[in-house]
Write a protein that holds these residues in place. Structure first.
Motif, PDB file in Angstrom:
ATOM      1  N   LYS A 228      45.029  36.944  36.511  1.00 61.17           N
ATOM      2  CA  LYS A 228      44.295  35.687  36.426  1.00 61.17           C
ATOM      3  C   LYS A 228      43.158  35.724  36.999  1.00 61.17           C
ATOM      4  N   PRO A 229      42.209  34.642  36.764  1.00 58.98           N
ATOM      5  CA  PRO A 229      40.964  34.413  37.589  1.00 58.98           C
ATOM      6  C   PRO A 229      41.434  34.462  39.065  1.00 58.98           C
ATOM      7  N   ASN A 230      40.660  35.212  39.908  1.00 53.29           N
ATOM      8  CA  ASN A 230      40.572  35.411  41.440  1.00 53.29           C
ATOM      9  C   ASN A 230      41.882  36.046  41.699  1.00 53.29           C
ATOM     10  N   THR A 281      32.534  38.123  36.004  1.00 53.91           N
ATOM     11  CA  THR A 281      33.414  37.078  36.954  1.00 53.91           C
ATOM     12  C   THR A 281      32.662  37.239  38.392  1.00 53.91           C
ATOM     13  N   LYS A 287      34.215  33.565  33.452  1.00 55.65           N
ATOM     14  CA  LYS A 287      35.437  33.989  33.894  1.00 55.65           C
ATOM     15  C   LYS A 287      36.015  34.766  32.542  1.00 55.65           C
ATOM     16  N   LYS A 335      46.013  41.750  47.733  1.00 57.77           N
ATOM     17  CA  LYS A 335      45.777  41.155  48.996  1.00 57.77           C
ATOM     18  C   LYS A 335      46.862  41.412  50.021  1.00 57.77           C
ATOM     19  N   SER A 360      45.147  46.570  48.469  1.00 58.21           N
ATOM     20  CA  SER A 360      44.187  45.721  48.594  1.00 58.21           C
ATOM     21  C   SER A 360      42.859  46.131  48.309  1.00 58.21           C
ATOM     22  N   LYS A 362      40.172  44.706  48.015  1.00 59.28           N
ATOM     23  CA  LYS A 362      38.969  44.471  48.825  1.00 59.28           C
ATOM     24  C   LYS A 362      38.800  45.788  49.981  1.00 59.28           C
TER      25      LYS A 362
END
Ligand code: GDP
Length: 458
Positions: A228-230, A281, A287, A335, A360, A362
Motif C-alpha cells: 500500500k502507499p506509505n 512515489t 502514487k 518499520k 526496517s 529506512k
C-alpha cells in the motif's frame, strides 16, 4: 576470403575508437591508407606489434587522424586470418572517415558478428564458444559473465566432447555385436549399452537442469515489490539499490526511466519491475496504484510484499495477500525500528505459509535476511560457487533435450530387445543433437541466425 572491415567500438564519442580489418589482403589495404612513422616492410613486421602513424585520405593525401595500428598475422589472430586494428581517436565522424578509406582501398563492410563467424568457420573456436562471446558482451551480472567466460574457454565443449566419446564407445560395442554375431555376445552387450546410455542421459539431464539457474543468471528473477502507499516500497527500493555491491543496469532497450531494472546483490540477479512507478512515489508525483501492481503480479516470479508492521492489516493488504497465496512471495513487515511489530503474530499472515521477515527499510536492517531467503527459495546456493557448468543458452538447452529424448528411445529399444542396429541409429541422433551445439553438424541457416545477433565489428 574477402577482407572485411568494421568499427568495433560502440557508437558515440570516446577516448579511442577501433576499426578492425580481417582477411588475406588486410595489410595491402592498410598500406594504402596508413603512413607509419617508421617505415617497415610487412614481412619485417611481427605479429602482435603496434605501429604509430597517420591515416590519410587516399585521394587528397590529407591526414585524417593520428593512430596506433596493431598487427596480427595469420594464423595468430581472432579470426585466424591476417588482421589489424586501427586505434584512432574516438569521434564517430573520424571512425567513419577511416572506415570509408578502408572500404575505398578494397575492404568490404563486415556483417554483424562476421569476425567471430570467421573464427568459427576457420576452426579456431566452436559454435558454443562463439555464442559465449555474445553472451559475455551482453552479460548483465558478474556471475553470468563468469559462466560465459567459462564457456568461451571451452568448458561446455569439453563436457560435450566427453559425452561424445562415450557415445562413440557405445557405437563401437554395437558394431562389435553386429560384426561378430557368432560369438553370441548380444546379451552382455545389451546390458552394458543400457548402463552406458543411462549414464549419458544422467549427465545430459544435469546439464539441462542447470539451465534453470542459467536462465535466472541471464534474465534475473522477475520481481515485483508490492504494498500500500506509505508501506515503504520506495524506501525498500533505495535500501536495495544502496547495497554496496549492487550492480544496477537498465534492461536492454529501455531508458533511464525504465520500468525494469536489473540489480545484482550477492550474485542474485533481480529484475525489478516497475521501479519507475515506485520511484515516482518518492517525488510524490504519482502514487503507484496497487491495482497496477496486482496486474504485474501475474508475470512475476517473485513477489515482495511490504506491509507497514506498525499498523493493523487493512482491506487493501488483505486483498493483496489473497492474490499472492499461490505465488513465490516474501512478506516484509516494515518499520521494525519503531518497536514491536504485533502483526508478526497475525493469524491471517501466518496461515499463508510464506516467509515473513521483519525489516526496517529506512535503516536497511533485515535486508540481508531477505537475500538469504531468496537464495533458498530459488535454490541458488550453487550460484555462489562457480564449479557447476551452467547452460545459459536456450538453443543449447533444446538440443540437450532432444538428445535426452533420443537416449530414452534407445533405452526402450534395448529393453524391448529390438535389433541393435536401431540403437545405433538412435545413438547417432544423440550425436547429431550434441553436434548442433558445438557446430560440428549444423545448418547454414542456424549459423546465420546465431551470428545475426552479434554487434557490428565483433
Ligand atoms: P511507499 O509509498 O510505499 O513507497 O513508502 P515510502 O518508502 O515512501 O515510505 C513512506 C513513509 O514511511 C516515509 O515517511 C518513510 O520515511 C517511512 N518509512 C519507510 N520505511 C520505514 C522504516 O523502516 N521505518 C520507519 N520508521 N519509517 C519508514
Amino acid at each position: 576470403m574477402n577482407t572485411i572491415a568494421a568499427i568495433s567500438t560502440a557508437t558515440g564519442t570516446g577516448g579511442i575508437g577501433i576499426i578492425r580489418m580481417s582477411g588475406e589482403n588486410c595489410f595491402q589495404i592498410l598500406e594504402k591508407i596508413f603512413i607509419p612513422k617508421k617505415k617497415q616492410k610487412i614481412e619485417e613486421i611481427k605479429g602482435y606489434q603496434i605501429k604509430y602513424g597517420t591515416i590519410i585520405n587516399q585521394n587528397t593525401k590529407e591526414m585524417i587522424d593520428e593512430v596506433l595500428v596493431s598487427y596480427f598475422k595469420a594464423p595468430k589472430s581472432y579470426t585466424t586470418e591476417n588482421m589489424c586494428e586501427i586505434n584512432s581517436h574516438g569521434g564517430s565522424i573520424i571512425l567513419r572517415m577511416i572506415l570509408e578509406e578502408c572500404l575505398k582501398a578494397g575492404a568490404i563492410l563486415a556483417e554483424p558478428g562476421e569476425f567471430t563467424k570467421r573464427a568459427f568457420l576457420n576452426g579456431r573456436i566452436d559454435l558454443s564458444q562463439a555464442e559465449s562471446i555474445i553472451d559475455l558482451i551482453n552479460a548483465k551480472t558478474t556471475r553470468e559473465a563468469k559462466a560465459s567466460a567459462k564457456q568461451l574457454e571451452g568448458e561446455l565443449s569439453r563436457k560435450i566432447g566427453t559425452i561424445r566419446e562415450s557415445l562413440l564407445d557405445i557405437m563401437a560395442d554395437i558394431e562389435a555385436s553386429i560384426d561378430y554375431p557368432e560369438y553370441d555376445i548380444e546379451e552382455v552387450t545389451n546390458h552394458q549399452v543400457l548402463e552406458k546410455i543411462k549414464k549419458i542421459k544422467q549427465e545430459l539431464e544435469q546439464l539441462e537442469k542447470s539451465y534453470e539457474t542459467g536462465k535466472i543468471l541471464k534474465e534475473g528473477i522477475k520481481t515485483v515489490i508490492i504494498g500500500k502507499p506509505n508501506s515503504g516500497k520506495s524506501s525498500l527500493l533505495n535500501a536495495i539499490l544502496k547495497e554496496e555491491r549492487a550492480i544496477v543496469s537498465d534492461i536492454e532497450g529501455t531508458t533511464r526511466d525504465s520500468i525494469e531494472e536489473m540489480v545484482t546483490i550477492k550474485g542474485i540477479p533481480l529484475k525489478l519491475v516497475d521501479t519507475a512507478g515506485i520511484r515516482k512515489t518518492e517525488d510524490q508525483i504519482e502514487k503507484i496504484g496497487v491495482d497496477r501492481a496486482l496486474k504485474l503480479l501475474q508475470e512475476a516470479e517473485l513477489v515482495i510484499m511490504i506491509i507497514d508492521g506498525t499498523k493493523p492489516l487493512e482491506e487493501e493488504d488483505k486483498e493483496i495477500l489473497q492474490k499472492i497465496k499461490e505465488r513465490n512471495a516474501i512478506i516484509l513487515l516494515n518499520k521494525m525500528d519503531r518497536g514491536d511489530l504485533s502483526l508478526e503474530k497475525s493469524a491471517m499472515l501466518c496461515k499463508l505459509n510464506k516467509p515473513i521477515l521483519k525489516i526496517s527499510a529506512k535503516k536497511g536492517t533485515g535486508i540481508e535476511k531477505m537475500y538469504e531467503k531468496i537464495v533458498e527459495m530459488f535454490e541458488l546456493g550453487n550460484l555462489q560457487t562457480d564449479s557447476e557448468t551452467l547452460i545459459t543458452n536456450i538453443r543449447h538447452k533444446n538440443q540437450i533435450h532432444k538428445a535426452i529424448l533420443s537416449c530414452e528411445k534407445a533405452e526402450k529399444t534395448i529393453k524391448e530387445n529390438m535389433p541393435v542396429d536401431i540403437i545405433a541409429v538412435e545413438m547417432k541422433e544423440v550425436l547429431e543433437s550434441l553436434g548442433e551445439i558445438t557446430g560440428d553438424n549444423v545448418s547454414e541457416d542456424i549459423i546465420n541466425e546465431i551470428f545475426r545477433k552479434f554487434c557490428l565489428g565483433k
